[in-house]
Design a protein around this motif. Structure first.
Motif, PDB file in Angstrom:
ATOM      1  N   ASN A   3       0.829  -1.206   0.000  1.00 44.80           N
ATOM      2  CA  ASN A   3       0.000   0.000   0.000  1.00 44.80           C
ATOM      3  C   ASN A   3       0.867   1.261   0.000  1.00 44.80           C
ATOM      4  O   ASN A   3       0.530   2.252  -0.640  1.00 44.80           O
ATOM      5  CB  ASN A   3      -0.922  -0.002   1.222  1.00 44.80           C
ATOM      6  CG  ASN A   3      -2.099  -0.952   1.060  1.00 44.80           C
ATOM      7  OD1 ASN A   3      -2.489  -1.273  -0.065  1.00 44.80           O
ATOM      8  ND2 ASN A   3      -2.636  -1.420   2.172  1.00 44.80           N
ATOM      9  N   LYS A   4       1.999   1.190   0.716  1.00 41.20           N
ATOM     10  CA  LYS A   4       2.904   2.336   0.743  1.00 41.20           C
ATOM     11  C   LYS A   4       3.477   2.587  -0.640  1.00 41.20           C
ATOM     12  O   LYS A   4       3.544   3.737  -1.106  1.00 41.20           O
ATOM     13  CB  LYS A   4       4.019   2.074   1.753  1.00 41.20           C
ATOM     14  CG  LYS A   4       4.999   3.235   1.896  1.00 41.20           C
ATOM     15  CD  LYS A   4       6.062   2.915   2.939  1.00 41.20           C
ATOM     16  CE  LYS A   4       7.045   4.088   3.061  1.00 41.20           C
ATOM     17  NZ  LYS A   4       8.107   3.792   4.075  1.00 41.20           N
ATOM     18  N   ASN A   7       0.704   4.042  -2.845  1.00 41.72           N
ATOM     19  CA  ASN A   7       0.440   5.456  -2.558  1.00 41.72           C
ATOM     20  C   ASN A   7       1.494   6.351  -3.207  1.00 41.72           C
ATOM     21  O   ASN A   7       1.185   7.421  -3.734  1.00 41.72           O
ATOM     22  CB  ASN A   7       0.409   5.687  -1.050  1.00 41.72           C
ATOM     23  CG  ASN A   7      -0.807   5.055  -0.384  1.00 41.72           C
ATOM     24  OD1 ASN A   7      -1.811   4.793  -1.054  1.00 41.72           O
ATOM     25  ND2 ASN A   7      -0.701   4.783   0.908  1.00 41.72           N
ATOM     26  N   TYR A  10       0.784   6.323  -6.941  1.00 40.92           N
ATOM     27  CA  TYR A  10      -0.407   7.145  -7.222  1.00 40.92           C
ATOM     28  C   TYR A  10      -0.043   8.626  -7.209  1.00 40.92           C
ATOM     29  O   TYR A  10      -0.438   9.385  -8.112  1.00 40.92           O
ATOM     30  CB  TYR A  10      -1.485   6.846  -6.185  1.00 40.92           C
ATOM     31  CG  TYR A  10      -2.694   7.737  -6.273  1.00 40.92           C
ATOM     32  CD1 TYR A  10      -3.519   7.733  -7.399  1.00 40.92           C
ATOM     33  CD2 TYR A  10      -3.026   8.596  -5.222  1.00 40.92           C
ATOM     34  CE1 TYR A  10      -4.634   8.552  -7.480  1.00 40.92           C
ATOM     35  CE2 TYR A  10      -4.136   9.419  -5.291  1.00 40.92           C
ATOM     36  CZ  TYR A  10      -4.939   9.396  -6.425  1.00 40.92           C
ATOM     37  OH  TYR A  10      -6.045  10.215  -6.499  1.00 40.92           O
ATOM     38  N   PRO A  68      -7.414   4.968  -7.121  1.00 45.68           N
ATOM     39  CA  PRO A  68      -7.518   4.179  -5.874  1.00 45.68           C
ATOM     40  C   PRO A  68      -8.941   3.734  -5.582  1.00 45.68           C
ATOM     41  O   PRO A  68      -9.173   2.590  -5.155  1.00 45.68           O
ATOM     42  CB  PRO A  68      -7.014   5.160  -4.801  1.00 45.68           C
ATOM     43  CG  PRO A  68      -6.213   6.164  -5.536  1.00 45.68           C
ATOM     44  CD  PRO A  68      -6.870   6.307  -6.884  1.00 45.68           C
TER      45      PRO A  68
END
Length: 329
Positions: A3-4, A7, A10, A68
């Motif tokens: 997820n890091k 992010n 993104y 997302p």
């Protein structure tokens, strides 16, 4: 950890798209400011090709911003959701600009859609003072006919292709970062190369019209660039379709993308035929460049259509042999 990484990906995607969209967005701001202040855009202040590129950029930005949310809610159908919203936004903004923006010259005041038609049939300034006759009509004569909204078909084809293929790259890499699956890696790299190269050709065409001078028979340089443009359009769309079909049986993974590529190239020819009132630009002289009786296409045009499909088939034959196969747990 994934997820890091996502992010970070993104954030970089959003920043990258915004930076790449600076010029089209600034053009849109200039036009809107002129409309608010003066109620019109003067010819000398008109930023060339605000349509379709400003709406394209806004649509892609919105698609990226929604990434997302689409991945979380729609999972494997994230691209379908994001691209649908982005494409809908493109058409809404495109039609709004075409209907509401007014361009003024010393002689006329026209809607932007009519002005864009004018921009299509007037060669870029400084390139050729004469126009060669072709079947008693010149390219300019052909385009001076009654306004037909269908002439924008090729603009819309190019716009949707750019939106879908660029978002395919951004969403595809985003899902790879999030899940760790690399089955589509090679096809997404190829999609990125095709999409960026095609975008570069579109930008070149905007500012040079591939150096056409108004004649229906184009120069060798223009013929080469137009050929590459048509073939690359088909291959780009074929790669888009094929990137979702890797690992399936040969007809599905190789021939369906190939057929789609040739069909898209043919559709682009149809758009040009509508623009030129039933004619096509001639890429040279001689029987292989002359229209086949009963249709506007020449043998060379047919070869270009087949070539886009053939290149796509060759690419996916190779990719299906070398791509990572999905692991079944």
């Amino acid at each position: 950890m994934k997820n890091k990484h996502f992010n970070r990906y993104y954030l970089l995607s959003c920043i990258g798209v915004l930076i790449a969209s600076y010029y089209p967005l600034s053009m849109g701001v200039r036009v809107i400011a002129d409309m608010i202040i003066d109620g019109t855009v003067l010819k000398e202040n008109y930023p060339k090709y605000i349509i379709p590129y400003t709406p394209i950029c806004i649509a892609i930005i919105i698609g990226v911003l929604l990434m997302p949310l689409c991945i979380k809610l729609l999972k494997r159908f994230a691209l379908a959701g994001g691209a649908s919203i982005a494409t809908g936004m493109f058409f809404a903004l495109e039609l709004l600009f075409e209907q509401k923006v007014v361009v003024s010259t010393a002689e006329t005041v026209t809607k932007l859609e009519d002005w864009q038609m004018f921009m299509c049939y007037i060669p870029p300034e400084g390139w050729g003072e004469t126009v060669t006759a072709y079947k008693t009509q010149t390219a300019v004569d052909i385009l001076m006919g009654d306004y037909n909204p269908a002439f924008k078909l090729h603009f819309y084809i190019i716009s949707v292709v750019l939106i879908l293929t660029i978002l395919n790259c951004l969403y595809g890499f985003g899902q790879m970062v999030k899940t760790g699956e690399k089955e589509r890696l090679k096809s997404l790299i190829l999609q990125s190369v095709c999409s960026l190269t095609f975008l570069g050709l579109c930008i070149l065409a905007c500012f040079t019209a591939f150096w056409r001078d108004g004649s229906i028979q184009v120069s060798p340089l223009s013929a080469v660039l137009m050929t590459v443009f048509f073939v690359l359009l088909g291959v780009t769309v074929g790669v888009f379709v094929g990137s979702f079909l890797l690992g399936k049986r040969k007809f599905v993974s190789v021939w369906i993308p190939s057929i789609v590529a040739s069909a898209m190239t043919l559709l682009m020819y149809i758009g040009e035929m509508i623009l030129l009132n039933g004619y096509l630009y001639s890429l040279g002289s001689g029987f292989i460049f002359n229209s086949i009786p009963g249709i506007a296409l020449s043998p060379v045009d047919l070869f270009i259509i087949v070539a886009s499909g053939g290149i796509t088939a060759a690419v996916f034959t190779l990719l299906n042999r070398t791509s990572v196969k999905p692991t079944i747990e």
